[in-house]
Structure formats: structure tokens, C-alpha cells
Design a protein around this motif. Structure first.
Motif, mmCIF file in Angstrom:
data_model
loop_
_atom_site.group_PDB
_atom_site.id
_atom_site.type_symbol
_atom_site.label_atom_id
_atom_site.label_comp_id
_atom_site.label_asym_id
_atom_site.label_seq_id
_atom_site.Cartn_x
_atom_site.Cartn_y
_atom_site.Cartn_z
ATOM 1 N N THR A 362 3.114 5.817 13.468
ATOM 2 C CA THR A 362 3.318 5.853 12.021
ATOM 3 C C THR A 362 4.117 7.081 11.592
ATOM 4 O O THR A 362 4.759 7.064 10.538
ATOM 5 C CB THR A 362 1.971 5.841 11.288
ATOM 6 O OG1 THR A 362 1.123 6.869 11.834
ATOM 7 C CG2 THR A 362 1.292 4.494 11.445
ATOM 8 N N THR A 366 6.880 5.670 9.095
ATOM 9 C CA THR A 366 6.816 5.991 7.663
ATOM 10 C C THR A 366 8.122 6.569 7.125
ATOM 11 O O THR A 366 8.696 6.029 6.164
ATOM 12 C CB THR A 366 5.652 6.950 7.383
ATOM 13 O OG1 THR A 366 4.437 6.365 7.858
ATOM 14 C CG2 THR A 366 5.533 7.225 5.898
ATOM 15 N N TYR A 370 10.996 4.724 4.446
ATOM 16 C CA TYR A 370 11.521 5.332 3.220
ATOM 17 C C TYR A 370 13.025 5.572 3.322
ATOM 18 O O TYR A 370 13.756 5.439 2.330
ATOM 19 C CB TYR A 370 10.797 6.637 2.927
ATOM 20 C CG TYR A 370 9.414 6.445 2.370
ATOM 21 C CD1 TYR A 370 9.226 5.855 1.131
ATOM 22 C CD2 TYR A 370 8.289 6.859 3.082
ATOM 23 C CE1 TYR A 370 7.960 5.663 0.608
ATOM 24 C CE2 TYR A 370 7.012 6.682 2.570
ATOM 25 C CZ TYR A 370 6.852 6.085 1.334
ATOM 26 O OH TYR A 370 5.593 5.894 0.826
ATOM 27 N N ALA A 381 9.781 0.099 1.333
ATOM 28 C CA ALA A 381 9.153 0.616 2.547
ATOM 29 C C ALA A 381 7.937 -0.208 2.948
ATOM 30 O O ALA A 381 7.659 -0.369 4.136
ATOM 31 C CB ALA A 381 8.765 2.080 2.338
ATOM 32 N N PHE A 385 7.203 -1.523 6.648
ATOM 33 C CA PHE A 385 6.160 -0.700 7.248
ATOM 34 C C PHE A 385 4.879 -1.475 7.507
ATOM 35 O O PHE A 385 4.170 -1.214 8.488
ATOM 36 C CB PHE A 385 5.879 0.493 6.332
ATOM 37 C CG PHE A 385 4.882 1.465 6.882
ATOM 38 C CD1 PHE A 385 5.112 2.087 8.092
ATOM 39 C CD2 PHE A 385 3.729 1.772 6.188
ATOM 40 C CE1 PHE A 385 4.197 2.994 8.610
ATOM 41 C CE2 PHE A 385 2.818 2.675 6.696
ATOM 42 C CZ PHE A 385 3.050 3.292 7.910
ATOM 43 N N SER A 388 3.929 -2.929 10.918
ATOM 44 C CA SER A 388 3.588 -1.950 11.947
ATOM 45 C C SER A 388 2.084 -1.770 12.070
ATOM 46 O O SER A 388 1.582 -1.482 13.161
ATOM 47 C CB SER A 388 4.248 -0.606 11.630
ATOM 48 O OG SER A 388 5.650 -0.724 11.582
ATOM 49 N N THR A 430 0.792 8.565 8.775
ATOM 50 C CA THR A 430 1.393 8.102 7.531
ATOM 51 C C THR A 430 1.610 9.245 6.546
ATOM 52 O O THR A 430 2.671 9.378 5.930
ATOM 53 C CB THR A 430 0.496 7.027 6.889
ATOM 54 O OG1 THR A 430 0.294 5.959 7.828
ATOM 55 C CG2 THR A 430 1.127 6.473 5.631
ATOM 56 N N GLY A 433 4.246 11.674 8.006
ATOM 57 C CA GLY A 433 5.567 11.053 7.996
ATOM 58 C C GLY A 433 6.192 11.056 6.612
ATOM 59 O O GLY A 433 7.384 11.348 6.464
ATOM 60 N N ALA A 434 5.384 10.724 5.579
ATOM 61 C CA ALA A 434 5.912 10.751 4.213
ATOM 62 C C ALA A 434 6.299 12.164 3.802
ATOM 63 O O ALA A 434 7.341 12.387 3.175
ATOM 64 C CB ALA A 434 4.878 10.173 3.249
ATOM 65 N N TYR A 437 9.594 13.175 5.553
ATOM 66 C CA TYR A 437 10.801 12.636 4.927
ATOM 67 C C TYR A 437 11.119 13.372 3.633
ATOM 68 O O TYR A 437 12.275 13.739 3.393
ATOM 69 C CB TYR A 437 10.629 11.146 4.643
ATOM 70 C CG TYR A 437 11.806 10.563 3.899
ATOM 71 C CD1 TYR A 437 12.973 10.237 4.565
ATOM 72 C CD2 TYR A 437 11.752 10.374 2.517
ATOM 73 C CE1 TYR A 437 14.070 9.726 3.877
ATOM 74 C CE2 TYR A 437 12.830 9.865 1.826
ATOM 75 C CZ TYR A 437 13.987 9.536 2.515
ATOM 76 O OH TYR A 437 15.067 9.043 1.833
#
Length: 464
Positions: A362, A366, A370, A381, A385, A388, A430, A433-434, A437
Motif C-alpha cells: 500500500t 497509495t 493519487y 484513486a 486503489f 489492491s 496507506t 503513502g498518502a 505523495y
């Protein structure tokens, strides 16, 4: 109650007028929203649009905190800068201020998830509304049309897609020829059951239990007649669309954000879903004369070739694209996220271990989702996503652990602890990852320009 009923007869949620000013702490949303001169807005239409769109976001599986943020931004875009929104997985409360005072509305939501094409359309309406230029009545009509929208590939695509994704997941788990054949037959049967229930019949609540009972009974009937299938791995693929992997992971994410009510309710609902599925598997085995101990039998001596799992991911992606009616020009994006997430998880499994490998899956999926949405103007997304979560199978691990508890409580509890670690790792991936980004795009704005050529290539391919 019907989800998104027609506007003509939907007055059971009329706004209530309150003269007291409760105040607002949403100044940040007022700064984020575009500063345009809002048109004359009917407060009643705005409230109805907000809660209908909120219902749509919740039916997309969106995080409740994100739903609150998006609805406040939309209200601000239409001149209501003191809007308050409180969202739960099954209900939403909204209040806005106009010249007459404060108006409040509340509405319940439906827990059934929308298809991927419906999700894409809902997010498109939300993006248009954030500009403050969308006609609210037109937006209400579009939301009602989304609810009536038919699958892109029809009933045949719905059933065939479910069969294909079951074969793909079986290829990832234990790809013997007999397991693949069983996954094909059982996937077709469960797909027919889901098609029968798609209209919202009375079987919607017991359908997962009935499907689990049917699958278990057929598997052990085949075992009794000498068909060499592996019950431990054959039982999971046909039931993958009932597994609450995304619900469990999202619940953990919301708890990490401090949303205790939404997070705990999702975790409890997901666990209850696992228990009901395990109960159905036990009933099916008992009907054929087997015991719960037989549910966890596995032929552990088979070692599949390494490339088979990657082929299984591709097959799984094709099945998801057909069964969940993914939007146009999303196939290559969906496959890209699946392959990157699966590859990251496999590498982490080899280097670190399977318990926390979902974090790296993830962690890659993630920001990639995005990036596709915001930089390449691809599908939302959530569309790329969500599959997954099924591929990383936290729900499958939970189902196997609860099933083991029926025969061996110690082993089952040990498995549930493993599942908690797996879900926590996926949720943490998650979140990180957000944040990764967002941090990269804020700190290295020029870095985004380096992918311009790739972006133009994929845009040309979308037009073609």
C-alpha cells in the motif's frame, strides 16, 4: 429505504430551521475553496445536494473525515462558509447558515458499495461542485442517474468477470489445475447468486452466508468423490468479493486519525462479516458430513512456478475490470497499480516477512493512485486503489483465521493476531503513502514536471 430516491418524493429529510448560531471552526476550508462570487443558492437545494453527495461518497467507501472535508469545501464554494458536517459510515449530519439562520439536515446511508464506474462519476460531480459552478439541480439529477446506471458490460460481463477474478486469485494462492477448475466453477455459481441479488432482493443480508454454505458444500462434495482440490485455498477465491478487507483496513486508518466511532464500527462490522462467512463454511462442511477441521486442510507440498502468480494478478485485474464495471480508460491504470502493489508486497515478503509486507504494497499503491488521478487526469484513486485491498487479501487471512478457530482455538487466535498485524501494516502503508505523495508534491513541485512526457503519452493513448 431506497438509496438516493428520486427528488420528487424525497421530502422525508427536509431541512430544519434553527435560529441559534452555533459558530464554525472551518476557516481553513474557506481559504482552500475557490474564491468565486457564488450564485444565488437555494439553501434547501444545497442541503439536499450535500447529503446526497455525502451518501455517494460513503457508498464509494470513502473515509468519513475526507467526506466531511469535501462537503465543507463545496458548501464554502456556494457561499455557505459556516457549514458543519459530521459523517459516520451509516449516517451524515449537515448544517449550513443562510440569511435566515441555521438549517440542519441528516440522512442515513446505504452500506452497499457502488461499482467502479459509479464511483468515478460521483467523484467527477464532487470535483465540479468544488468550483461552485455546478448547477445544484443538475447535480441532483446526475446523482440520481448514477444510482440507476447500468453496468457497462451487462449481466454477461458481471458473471464472466467474477469467474475470471476468482481464477486469478486462485492462481496467486495455490494454482493447481484442480484448484483453478474449482475456482472457475464456484466463481460462476457465486456470480449467478450475486446477479440474482443485485436488484436489492430480500437475500441481500444472508447472501454471503448462503454463498459460503454453497461453496463449502460443493467443495467437500467434490472431495468426497475423489476430486483432489485443496479446501483451504479453494474456499477463499469465490468469496473474495464478500471479504471485508477494505472495510477492516479503512477502519484501522480511521482509528489512526482519531475517528473512534467510524473506525471501531467498521472494524466490528468487518469482523462480524468474517464470522458469518466462517459460519457458512462450517454449515456447508457439516451438510456433507465433514467437520470444521477439514476446512483448513491444505496440500502444502505444491510449489508453483514464480511467474504463475504474476499471470494471476493480470487475470485478477481483468476480472475486476469486468465484474465491477470499471470506467473507460482505466484498464491500464488499474493494472499498473495492481502490479506495483503486488510486486512491492512480494519483494517485502522475501526480504522481511509476510506479516508486514502489506505495508510496502500500500505504500506504493497509495501515492501511485493519487499520482494517476491528480497528475495524469486518470480515474479517482479509489477506483485504482480499491482492488489492491482484495489482492493483498487481509480479508482472506481473517476468514482463514476465524475458520481455524472452529477446529483449533489456539491456532485460530494466533492467526487473528497475525491478521491484526497485517491489517495494521496495510493501514499504516496507506497513511504513509498518502503523506509521502503530499510531501513530494509540496517540496518538489518541479519534480512533477519531469513526468510531463509520460503524461502526454498516456493522454494520447486515452484519446485513442
Amino acid at each position: 429505504m431506497a438509496f438516493w430516491p428520486e427528488r420528487a418524493g424525497s421530502s422525508n429529510r427536509l431541512p430544519m430551521k434553527i435560529t441559534a448560531d452555533m459558530g464554525s471552526d472551518d476557516k481553513a476550508d474557506a481559504e482552500i475553496a475557490p474564491r468565486v462570487s457564488p450564485p444565488d443558492v437555494d439553501t434547501k437545494d444545497l442541503l439536499e445536494f450535500l447529503y446526497r453527495l455525502g451518501q455517494a461518497y460513503l457508498a464509494c467507501g470513502e473515509q468519513t473525515a475526507k467526506v466531511e472535508l469535501l462537503l465543507r469545501r463545496i458548501a464554502t464554494a456556494y457561499g455557505m462558509r459556516k457549514a458543519r458536517v459530521v459523517a459516520f459510515p451509516t449516517a451524515i449530519f449537515i448544517s449550513v447558515h443562510d440569511q435566515a439562520g441555521e438549517r440542519v439536515t441528516l440522512a442515513e446511508s446505504e452500506t452497499r458499495l457502488l461499482r467502479l464506474d459509479q464511483m468515478a462519476n460521483c467523484f467527477a460531480i464532487g470535483e465540479a461542485a468544488q468550483t461552485g459552478k455546478l448547477d445544484l439541480r443538475d447535480g441532483l439529477d446526475r446523482l440520481a442517474a448514477i444510482r440507476r446506471q447500468k453496468p457497462r458490460f451487462g449481466n454477461v460481463g458481471f458473471i464472466v468477470g467474477h469467474t475470471i477474478l476468482c481464477i486469478g486469485l486462485a492462481s496467486v494462492l495455490m494454482p493447481t489445475q484442480y484448484n483453478l477448475a474449482a475456482a472457475c466453477v464456484l466463481g460462476l455459481i457465486v456470480g449467478l447468486l450475486k446477479l440474482f441479488n443485485r436488484g436489492g432482493s430480500v437475500m441481500s443480508v444472508p447472501l454471503p452466508v448462503f454463498a459460503a454454505t454453497t461453496v463449502s458444500a460443493l467443495v467437500f462434495l467434490a472431495v468426497r468423490h475423489g476430486f483432489p482440490v485443496d479446501p483451504l485455498h479453494v474456499l477463499v477465491p469465490p468469496l473474495v468479493t464478500f471479504l471485508p478487507g477494505a472495510m477492516l483496513t479503512l477502519g484501522m486508518v480511521e482509528l489512526a486519525y482519531g475517528d473512534m466511532v467510524s473506525g471501531s464500527s467498521r472494524l466490528i462490522a468487518g469482523f462480524v462479516q468474517l464470522v458469518l462467512l466462517a459460519f457458512g463454511l462450517g454449515i456447508g462442511a457439516a451438510l456433507i458430513g465433514y467437520t470444521p477441521e477439514d476446512l483448513v486442510y491444505s496440500a502444502t507440498h505444491y510449489v508453483p512456478p514464480p511467474f504463475v502468480a504474476w499471470v494471476g494478478v493480470l487475470v485478477f485485474g481483468i476480472g475486476v475490470y469486468l465484474h465491477f464495471s470499471a470506467p473507460r480508460n482505466s484498464f491500464h491504470w488499474l493494472m499498473l497499480v495492481l502490479l506495483f502493489a503486488f510486486g512491492a508486497q512480494r519483494i517485502a515478503t522475501v526480504l522481511i516477512g509476510s506479516e508486514i509486507s502489506g505495508f510496502f504494497g500500500t505504500l506504493v499503491a497509495t501515492p501511485l493512485g493519487y499520482l494517476i488521478q491528480l497528475r495524469f487526469k486518470g480515474p479517482p484513486a479509489a477506483v485504482t486503489f480499491l482492488p489492491s485491498f482484495w489482492l493483498l487479501v487481509p480479508g482472506a487471512l481473517g476468514l482463514l483465521s476465524v475458520t481455524r478457530m472452529m477446529s483449533n482455538r489456539v491456532a485460530g487466535l494466533d492467526g487473528i493476531i497475525t491478521v491484526v498485524f497485517v491489517i495494521a501494516s496495510i493501514a499504516l502503508g496507506t497513511l504513509v503513502g498518502a503523506s509521502l505523495y503530499r510531501g513530494l508534491t509540496e517540496a518538489f513541485g518541479a519534480w512533477q514536471l519531469q513526468i510531463g512526457r509520460v503524461e502526454s503519452f498516456f493522454r494520447r493513448s486515452d484519446k485513442e
